[in-house]
Motif scaffolding. Sequence first.
Motif, PDB file in Angstrom:
ATOM      1  N   THR A 222       0.835  -1.205   0.000  1.00  0.00           N
ATOM      2  CA  THR A 222       0.000   0.000   0.000  1.00  0.00           C
ATOM      3  C   THR A 222       0.866   1.250   0.000  1.00  0.00           C
ATOM      4  OG1 THR A 222      -1.821  -1.115   1.146  1.00  0.00           O
ATOM      5  CG2 THR A 222      -1.749   1.291   1.279  1.00  0.00           C
ATOM      6  N   LEU A 223       1.935   1.234   0.775  1.00  0.00           N
ATOM      7  CA  LEU A 223       2.828   2.387   0.811  1.00  0.00           C
ATOM      8  C   LEU A 223       3.634   2.526  -0.476  1.00  0.00           C
ATOM      9  CD1 LEU A 223       4.305   4.722   2.282  1.00  0.00           C
ATOM     10  CD2 LEU A 223       5.965   3.018   3.059  1.00  0.00           C
ATOM     11  N   TRP A 224       4.394   1.488  -0.812  1.00  0.00           N
ATOM     12  CA  TRP A 224       5.386   1.629  -1.871  1.00  0.00           C
ATOM     13  C   TRP A 224       4.792   1.648  -3.272  1.00  0.00           C
ATOM     14  CZ3 TRP A 224       9.632   3.783  -0.768  1.00  0.00           C
ATOM     15  CH2 TRP A 224      10.195   3.627   0.491  1.00  0.00           C
ATOM     16  N   SER A 225       3.595   1.094  -3.448  1.00  0.00           N
ATOM     17  CA  SER A 225       2.963   1.160  -4.763  1.00  0.00           C
ATOM     18  C   SER A 225       2.132   2.424  -4.950  1.00  0.00           C
ATOM     19  CB  SER A 225       2.065  -0.070  -4.988  1.00  0.00           C
ATOM     20  OG  SER A 225       2.832  -1.245  -5.039  1.00  0.00           O
ATOM     21  N   GLY A 226       1.830   3.092  -3.855  1.00  0.00           N
ATOM     22  CA  GLY A 226       0.998   4.295  -3.955  1.00  0.00           C
ATOM     23  C   GLY A 226       1.710   5.583  -3.630  1.00  0.00           C
ATOM     24  N   THR A 350      -4.084   2.259  -5.284  1.00  0.00           N
ATOM     25  CA  THR A 350      -4.361   3.197  -6.371  1.00  0.00           C
ATOM     26  C   THR A 350      -5.852   3.506  -6.473  1.00  0.00           C
ATOM     27  OG1 THR A 350      -4.378   1.316  -7.900  1.00  0.00           O
ATOM     28  CG2 THR A 350      -2.340   2.566  -7.726  1.00  0.00           C
ATOM     29  N   ALA A 351      -6.664   2.459  -6.287  1.00  0.00           N
ATOM     30  CA  ALA A 351      -8.114   2.667  -6.351  1.00  0.00           C
ATOM     31  C   ALA A 351      -8.596   3.536  -5.194  1.00  0.00           C
ATOM     32  CB  ALA A 351      -8.832   1.318  -6.338  1.00  0.00           C
ATOM     33  N   VAL A 352      -8.088   3.278  -3.995  1.00  0.00           N
ATOM     34  CA  VAL A 352      -8.510   4.046  -2.826  1.00  0.00           C
ATOM     35  C   VAL A 352      -8.012   5.483  -2.917  1.00  0.00           C
ATOM     36  CG1 VAL A 352      -8.255   4.264  -0.318  1.00  0.00           C
ATOM     37  CG2 VAL A 352      -8.671   2.021  -1.335  1.00  0.00           C
ATOM     38  N   PHE A 353      -6.786   5.661  -3.409  1.00  0.00           N
ATOM     39  CA  PHE A 353      -6.249   7.022  -3.534  1.00  0.00           C
ATOM     40  C   PHE A 353      -7.089   7.854  -4.500  1.00  0.00           C
ATOM     41  CE2 PHE A 353      -3.527  10.166  -5.618  1.00  0.00           C
ATOM     42  CZ  PHE A 353      -3.021  10.843  -4.522  1.00  0.00           C
ATOM     43  N   SER A 354      -7.528   7.229  -5.587  1.00  0.00           N
ATOM     44  CA  SER A 354      -8.350   7.948  -6.561  1.00  0.00           C
ATOM     45  C   SER A 354      -9.668   8.401  -5.955  1.00  0.00           C
ATOM     46  CB  SER A 354      -8.617   7.053  -7.775  1.00  0.00           C
ATOM     47  OG  SER A 354      -7.406   6.715  -8.427  1.00  0.00           O
ATOM     48  N   TRP A 358      -4.849  10.490  -0.131  1.00  0.00           N
ATOM     49  CA  TRP A 358      -3.833   9.794   0.655  1.00  0.00           C
ATOM     50  C   TRP A 358      -4.340   9.405   2.042  1.00  0.00           C
ATOM     51  CZ3 TRP A 358      -0.125   6.889  -0.517  1.00  0.00           C
ATOM     52  CH2 TRP A 358       0.851   6.535   0.416  1.00  0.00           C
ATOM     53  N   ALA A 359      -5.292  10.140   2.569  1.00  0.00           N
ATOM     54  CA  ALA A 359      -5.875   9.762   3.863  1.00  0.00           C
ATOM     55  C   ALA A 359      -6.532   8.389   3.761  1.00  0.00           C
ATOM     56  CB  ALA A 359      -6.892  10.810   4.304  1.00  0.00           C
ATOM     57  N   GLY A 360      -7.221   8.144   2.636  1.00  0.00           N
ATOM     58  CA  GLY A 360      -7.844   6.838   2.442  1.00  0.00           C
ATOM     59  C   GLY A 360      -6.814   5.742   2.296  1.00  0.00           C
ATOM     60  N   SER A 361      -5.736   5.994   1.557  1.00  0.00           N
ATOM     61  CA  SER A 361      -4.677   4.998   1.406  1.00  0.00           C
ATOM     62  C   SER A 361      -4.005   4.702   2.747  1.00  0.00           C
ATOM     63  CB  SER A 361      -3.631   5.488   0.399  1.00  0.00           C
ATOM     64  OG  SER A 361      -4.149   5.496  -0.908  1.00  0.00           O
ATOM     65  N   SER A 362      -3.839   5.728   3.561  1.00  0.00           N
ATOM     66  CA  SER A 362      -3.217   5.535   4.877  1.00  0.00           C
ATOM     67  C   SER A 362      -4.096   4.692   5.786  1.00  0.00           C
ATOM     68  CB  SER A 362      -2.926   6.890   5.527  1.00  0.00           C
ATOM     69  OG  SER A 362      -2.015   7.630   4.755  1.00  0.00           O
TER      70      SER A 362
END
Length: 406
Positions: A222-226, A350-354, A358-362
């Motif tokens: 999740t971190l390194w791909s986003g 990537t889907a969550v970030f879109s 970044w709050a969602g990805s975190s």
Amino acid sequence: MDAWRRLLLAVVCGVAVAGVYAAQPILEPMGHDLGLSPGLAGWIVATGQFGYLAGLVLLVPLGDVVDRRRLIAVHLTVTAAGMLLTASASAAWVAFAGLATAGLFAVVVQTAVAYAASVSPPAERGRSIGVVTSGVVVGILGARVATGMLAEVWGWRSVYAVLAVLSLGLAALALAVLPSEQRPGRPAGYGRAVASVGGLFGQRLFLTRGLVAFFLFASFGTLWSGLSLPLGAAPWRLSEGRIGLFGIAGLAGALGAARAGRWADKGRAVPVSGFALTLLIVSWAAIARLPSSLWLLVVGIVLLDFAVQVVHVSNQHLLTTANPDRISGVVGSYMVFYSLGSALGAAATTAVFSARGWAGSSLLGAGFAACALAVWAIDRRPPVDSTPPGTEAAGARRMRQEARRG
């Protein structure tokens, strides 16, 4: 095992895994040169990953049948051939064939870890695994920096040419300096070694440690791909080269966990894993501040990679100690969870970030970390019969006693 032999195996792991991830920073020029559309360029990386997954199932069990020292040399030699094929490719299908070959035989990483575990005394097994496994992290994170530098000076083909030369040199060194394994009894045949892998999924210990790894590397992915998505956008708008430098922070965190193997040797693998998983969740609190602070991001990256490496080494120590008669099979099967978790994290972030930024990805990364901690908590005291019959060696008994103390 001597320290310099551990270092050699760590370099083997770093070079092999770098071949799988080397294409990430050079997808655009590589795809353009091979005549691939932007929509198909992602298959350059995917091809190596699919080859790697196939190798985990088909090639890693060979380590329980033949001398792993020779197997390491053979795998490195074939990996070099795949790299050279990729470097000289004039058509996309040729490059794909080379990448698939290199990915298939990149499972020399698991053979090297299994070799280190098998030739090390029980009291030093965790230390050996920790040092050798550190090479994997160096390869993954270091490839992001080195690949960009090589490609900028000599073009993307130079990346694979250099990796091929390094692989051939390491193959010769492995044969020259690594001792042959001394195995008690007659090794099982290849068919039996592959079939025995299925029996691992009946072990509670294997399943729970595998699930911990699945969620652990989903958080890592999740971190390194986003990460490049928010860093390349406002307000930072960093170049690809500067984004790649954050890999150095991850490298510092991973290398800081080099003592994880020694902690495992002292019977602390289970409690230390719980602490590291808690630290993994905390790291996301700092990583989530990326929109306002790059320094907190660096702190979070160091903590995250430290935690991931500690748990990864502890898991392998517990599993190889519980299964001394099929070390290659258990390491390879465990890494399937690693690969699937990494793929999930990469696809989901990537889907969550879109959708949520970044709050969602975190939150996603922290959620994966919380799931790993929950599995660890449920399995903190595995039952006495968590290992299969026939593995009642002193190492296995020690592992169960350690788990109870944890």
